[in-house]
Motif scaffolding. Structure first.
Motif, PDB file in Angstrom:
ATOM      1  N   GLY A 350       0.809  -1.205   0.000  1.00 18.44           N
ATOM      2  CA  GLY A 350       0.000   0.000   0.000  1.00 18.44           C
ATOM      3  C   GLY A 350       0.845   1.260   0.000  1.00 18.44           C
ATOM      4  N   ALA A 351       1.975   1.217   0.713  1.00 18.27           N
ATOM      5  CA  ALA A 351       2.877   2.372   0.736  1.00 18.27           C
ATOM      6  C   ALA A 351       3.460   2.638  -0.648  1.00 18.27           C
ATOM      7  N   ILE A 352       3.816   1.561  -1.354  1.00 17.92           N
ATOM      8  CA  ILE A 352       4.348   1.699  -2.718  1.00 17.92           C
ATOM      9  C   ILE A 352       3.298   2.332  -3.620  1.00 17.92           C
ATOM     10  N   TYR A 353       2.055   1.883  -3.495  1.00 16.01           N
ATOM     11  CA  TYR A 353       0.986   2.439  -4.318  1.00 16.01           C
ATOM     12  C   TYR A 353       0.739   3.912  -3.968  1.00 16.01           C
ATOM     13  N   THR A 354       0.735   4.224  -2.672  1.00 17.41           N
ATOM     14  CA  THR A 354       0.464   5.600  -2.247  1.00 17.41           C
ATOM     15  C   THR A 354       1.551   6.552  -2.722  1.00 17.41           C
ATOM     16  N   ALA A 355       2.815   6.129  -2.603  1.00 14.99           N
ATOM     17  CA  ALA A 355       3.929   7.019  -2.938  1.00 14.99           C
ATOM     18  C   ALA A 355       4.201   7.072  -4.437  1.00 14.99           C
ATOM     19  N   LEU A 356       4.098   5.929  -5.128  1.00 14.30           N
ATOM     20  CA  LEU A 356       4.541   5.861  -6.525  1.00 14.30           C
ATOM     21  C   LEU A 356       3.467   5.372  -7.493  1.00 14.30           C
ATOM     22  N   HIS A 357       2.319   4.937  -6.976  1.00 14.36           N
ATOM     23  CA  HIS A 357       1.229   4.401  -7.793  1.00 14.36           C
ATOM     24  C   HIS A 357       1.696   3.236  -8.660  1.00 14.36           C
ATOM     25  N   LYS A 358       2.508   2.377  -8.060  1.00 14.44           N
ATOM     26  CA  LYS A 358       2.968   1.170  -8.756  1.00 14.44           C
ATOM     27  C   LYS A 358       2.323  -0.046  -8.097  1.00 14.44           C
ATOM     28  N   SER A 365      11.860  -2.208 -10.233  1.00 14.33           N
ATOM     29  CA  SER A 365      13.318  -2.139 -10.390  1.00 14.33           C
ATOM     30  C   SER A 365      13.841  -0.794  -9.913  1.00 14.33           C
ATOM     31  N   GLY A 366      14.794  -0.834  -8.982  1.00 10.94           N
ATOM     32  CA  GLY A 366      15.438   0.377  -8.500  1.00 10.94           C
ATOM     33  C   GLY A 366      14.632   1.206  -7.525  1.00 10.94           C
ATOM     34  N   VAL A 367      13.402   0.800  -7.234  1.00 13.52           N
ATOM     35  CA  VAL A 367      12.526   1.607  -6.389  1.00 13.52           C
ATOM     36  C   VAL A 367      12.997   1.602  -4.930  1.00 13.52           C
ATOM     37  N   GLY A 368      13.778   0.610  -4.555  1.00 13.52           N
ATOM     38  CA  GLY A 368      14.281   0.556  -3.179  1.00 13.52           C
ATOM     39  C   GLY A 368      15.124   1.758  -2.802  1.00 13.52           C
ATOM     40  N   ARG A 369      15.728   2.401  -3.797  1.00 11.39           N
ATOM     41  CA  ARG A 369      16.542   3.585  -3.511  1.00 11.39           C
ATOM     42  C   ARG A 369      15.651   4.791  -3.229  1.00 11.39           C
ATOM     43  N   THR A 370      14.439   4.752  -3.744  1.00 17.67           N
ATOM     44  CA  THR A 370      13.485   5.826  -3.508  1.00 17.67           C
ATOM     45  C   THR A 370      12.687   5.594  -2.228  1.00 17.67           C
ATOM     46  N   MET A 371      12.426   4.327  -1.910  1.00 22.13           N
ATOM     47  CA  MET A 371      11.659   3.970  -0.715  1.00 22.13           C
ATOM     48  C   MET A 371      12.452   2.980   0.138  1.00 22.13           C
ATOM     49  N   PRO A 372      13.593   3.408   0.679  1.00 19.71           N
ATOM     50  CA  PRO A 372      14.463   2.466   1.405  1.00 19.71           C
ATOM     51  C   PRO A 372      13.825   1.910   2.672  1.00 19.71           C
ATOM     52  N   PHE A 373      13.083   2.729   3.396  1.00 21.14           N
ATOM     53  CA  PHE A 373      12.461   2.254   4.630  1.00 21.14           C
ATOM     54  C   PHE A 373      11.426   1.183   4.334  1.00 21.14           C
ATOM     55  N   THR A 374      10.576   1.454   3.342  1.00 22.13           N
ATOM     56  CA  THR A 374       9.516   0.510   2.999  1.00 22.13           C
ATOM     57  C   THR A 374      10.079  -0.829   2.551  1.00 22.13           C
ATOM     58  N   PHE A 445      13.625   8.294 -10.143  1.00 27.46           N
ATOM     59  CA  PHE A 445      13.165   9.224  -9.122  1.00 27.46           C
ATOM     60  C   PHE A 445      14.353   9.799  -8.362  1.00 27.46           C
ATOM     61  N   ARG A 446      14.228  11.039  -7.995  1.00 26.33           N
ATOM     62  CA  ARG A 446      15.290  11.689  -7.242  1.00 26.33           C
ATOM     63  C   ARG A 446      14.881  11.802  -5.779  1.00 26.33           C
ATOM     64  N   GLY A 447      15.829  11.468  -4.910  1.00 26.67           N
ATOM     65  CA  GLY A 447      15.562  11.586  -3.482  1.00 26.67           C
ATOM     66  C   GLY A 447      14.643  10.497  -2.973  1.00 26.67           C
ATOM     67  N   VAL A 448      14.281  10.632  -1.716  1.00 26.25           N
ATOM     68  CA  VAL A 448      13.428   9.657  -1.051  1.00 26.25           C
ATOM     69  C   VAL A 448      11.974  10.098  -1.179  1.00 26.25           C
ATOM     70  N   ARG A 449      11.116   9.151  -1.519  1.00 22.13           N
ATOM     71  CA  ARG A 449       9.686   9.444  -1.643  1.00 22.13           C
ATOM     72  C   ARG A 449       8.924   8.313  -0.970  1.00 22.13           C
ATOM     73  N   GLU A 450       8.714   8.437   0.322  1.00 20.59           N
ATOM     74  CA  GLU A 450       8.022   7.414   1.085  1.00 20.59           C
ATOM     75  C   GLU A 450       6.542   7.768   1.240  1.00 20.59           C
ATOM     76  N   ALA A 451       5.773   6.825   1.770  1.00 18.08           N
ATOM     77  CA  ALA A 451       4.357   7.044   2.057  1.00 18.08           C
ATOM     78  C   ALA A 451       4.222   8.024   3.226  1.00 18.08           C
ATOM     79  N   PRO A 452       3.012   8.525   3.503  1.00 23.04           N
ATOM     80  CA  PRO A 452       2.816   9.431   4.640  1.00 23.04           C
ATOM     81  C   PRO A 452       3.288   8.825   5.955  1.00 23.04           C
ATOM     82  N   LEU A 453       3.642   9.698   6.887  1.00 22.97           N
ATOM     83  CA  LEU A 453       4.246   9.273   8.156  1.00 22.97           C
ATOM     84  C   LEU A 453       3.414   8.255   8.934  1.00 22.97           C
ATOM     85  N   PRO A 454       2.082   8.425   9.073  1.00 22.10           N
ATOM     86  CA  PRO A 454       1.325   7.401   9.817  1.00 22.10           C
ATOM     87  C   PRO A 454       1.500   6.003   9.235  1.00 22.10           C
ATOM     88  N   SER A 455       1.533   5.902   7.904  1.00 22.21           N
ATOM     89  CA  SER A 455       1.731   4.590   7.280  1.00 22.21           C
ATOM     90  C   SER A 455       3.112   4.035   7.591  1.00 22.21           C
TER      91      SER A 455
END
Length: 486
Positions: A350-358, A365-374, A445-455
């Protein structure tokens, strides 16, 4: 407050919360405060019952007698206490996650969503605290009906069609198989009360086997093939609902029902002596492997996780079918360890969908660098589902293997080993793609793009639980040992 009153308060709190959510519906902040407050008070109330129940107390509450001695009755014992504690605790985490997800995706009808969720928790607690088969059946049906609005939440034609498959299959199996099993049990035993050691002494092996089949396939929430199709169909729901279905309430109500029926209606020793459960060992083993193979073919992330759930649920059914002490312990522990791992995986999806709509594995591929925490949390949960130490799933799988060895079921041992290898293939592929593959063209993607903080907070809590349950597994093990298994 005595234990019976505490049990009644726990049952009614979600309904009170649902009413409060409805009244606060026009004020989102207040609505979500009511949700979180209700979930927190419920968890406190349920956990207040844990010490006396584990010490031997069995609070019982008879609400009303219907006919011929049959009553709506609630009674708390260790297995039901475990399910209630799990559902009430994860409601808090799921509510925190839902705030970030529902707002982050601009979901409509959020008030209806939170109300239906509260009613589903009420139904799950009714299943957990049921003192007899009649009460369990009633709340099992309430759980099915209350989750239909959640599955059909989006409201488009495709979603409604899938939700009808969900509702139709669950109602058809419960009314067509589970209800006749309940009636047959009453005719055979003269009671529907859950009794340590079972109530079907003197029943022949053939009758036991047929009755067990009615329970196993009538409880379609447990996901045994071929009555599993409702579960992939339900993936049209928002991710917090998927987490409810797969980790908090619905599927856990299914496997809980099968485990409780094996222990308190058939009796583990009765089944072991009759051999009437042997076919269920084969069906559960087949479901474990086949669902894993199907999961490997799915590119849609939630569909892959759905078939993973079908496979993992059959670990619990297999533990019950082995009819050994270690099998029951492993099945009981897997209810908790699988919940921690699978809710994390769905939260991450759900976090991947919320942040990147994937939504597709092939897009990661490579999305872990954008969403390392998730993806770090996804990796932890995947390793737990696989059953590798130092993660929680290692313990439940260990006891399931011991249970299979105690029963002399070498095929079941082989299935458990093969399944873990298949888990590695279809689960670890995802973080490997995310961390070690180059992004697809146009996805830099440049930088970190995670889901909202509560998620993210909810994901952090549940992934940490996958670790904590490994290093602090002793209380869970001792809890599981309290169940009558021979």
């Amino acid at each position: 407050m005595n234990l019976e009153s505490l049990m009644l308060v726990a049952l009614l709190l979600p309904l009170v919360g649902a009413a409060g959510i409805s009244l606060a519906g026009s004020k989102p902040n207040l609505r979500e405060t009511v949700t979180l407050t209700t979930a927190g008070v419920l968890a406190f109330t349920v956990w207040s019952l844990v010490p006396p129940v584990l010490a031997g107390a069995r609070p019982r509450l008879e609400v009303t007698t219907l006919f011929d001695g049959l009553a709506i009755t609630f009674q708390v014992e260790p297995l039901g206490m475990l399910f209630a504690a799990l559902a009430s605790s994860l409601w808090i985490v799921n509510s925190i996650y839902s705030i970030g997800y529902m707002r982050g995706n601009g979901e409509k009808h959020q008030t209806r969503f939170y109300i239906a969720f509260a009613v589903a928790i009420f139904a799950a607690l009714g299943v957990a605290f049921a003192g007899n088969l009649l009460t369990l059946f009633i709340f099992y049906e309430i759980l099915t009906i209350s989750t239909y609005p959640l599955v059909s939440h989006k409201g488009d034609a495709a979603t409604v069609r899938s939700a009808r498959v969900y509702l139709g299959l669950l109602l058809a199996t419960s009314i067509g198989l589970l209800l006749p099993a309940v009636i047959w049990t009453y005719v055979q035993a003269g009671t529907l009360d859950f009794t340590p050691g079972g109530i079907l002494d003197g029943t022949g092996p053939l009758a036991l086997g047929v009755l067990l089949a009615c329970f196993a396939f009538g409880t379609a929430k447990a996901g045994l093939m071929p009555v599993h199709r409702w579960l992939p169909a339900a993936m049209v729901a928002p991710t917090p609902v998927s987490a409810l279905l797969h980790a908090v309430a619905v599927v856990k109500a299914g496997v809980f029902t099968i485990l409780k029926v094996v222990i308190y209606i058939f009796g583990v020793e009765t089944l072991a002596e009759s051999g009437a459960q042997q076919w269920l060992v084969w069906i559960a083993s087949g479901t474990i492997v086949l669902a894993s193979l199907i999961a490997m073919t799915k590119d849609n992330l939630k569909a892959r996780l759905a078939y993973s759930t079908v496979s993992q649920l059959s670990y619990i059914v297999l533990g019950a079918a082995l009819a050994t002490a270690s099998g029951v312990i492993g099945a009981t522990m897997h209810i908790v360890t699988h919940a921690a791992g699978k809710i994390t995986l769905f939260f991450c999806a759900g976090a991947i969908y919320t942040a990147l709509h994937k939504t597709l594995v092939s897009e990661l591929s490579g999305v872990g660098r954008t969403m390392p925490f998730t993806f770090a949390a996804f990796t932890i949960a995947a390793l737990s589902i696989i059953g590798l130490p130092p993660f929680a799933g290692a313990w439940s799988k260990w006891f399931l293997v011991l249970g299979a060895l105690e029963a002399g079921e070498l095929l079941a041992v082989a299935v458990l080993m093969l399944s873990s290898l298949l888990n590695i293939i279809y689960l670890l592929q995802i973080p490997l793609l995310a961390f070690f593959r180059e992004p697809a063209p146009g996805d830099e993607f440049r930088g970190v793009r995670e889901a909202p903080l509560p998620s993210l907070l909810a994901i952090g809590i549940t992934s940490l639980l996958c670790l904590v349950l490994f290093f602090a597994a002793e209380p869970l093990y001792q809890w599981a040992r309290l169940l009558p298994s021979g």
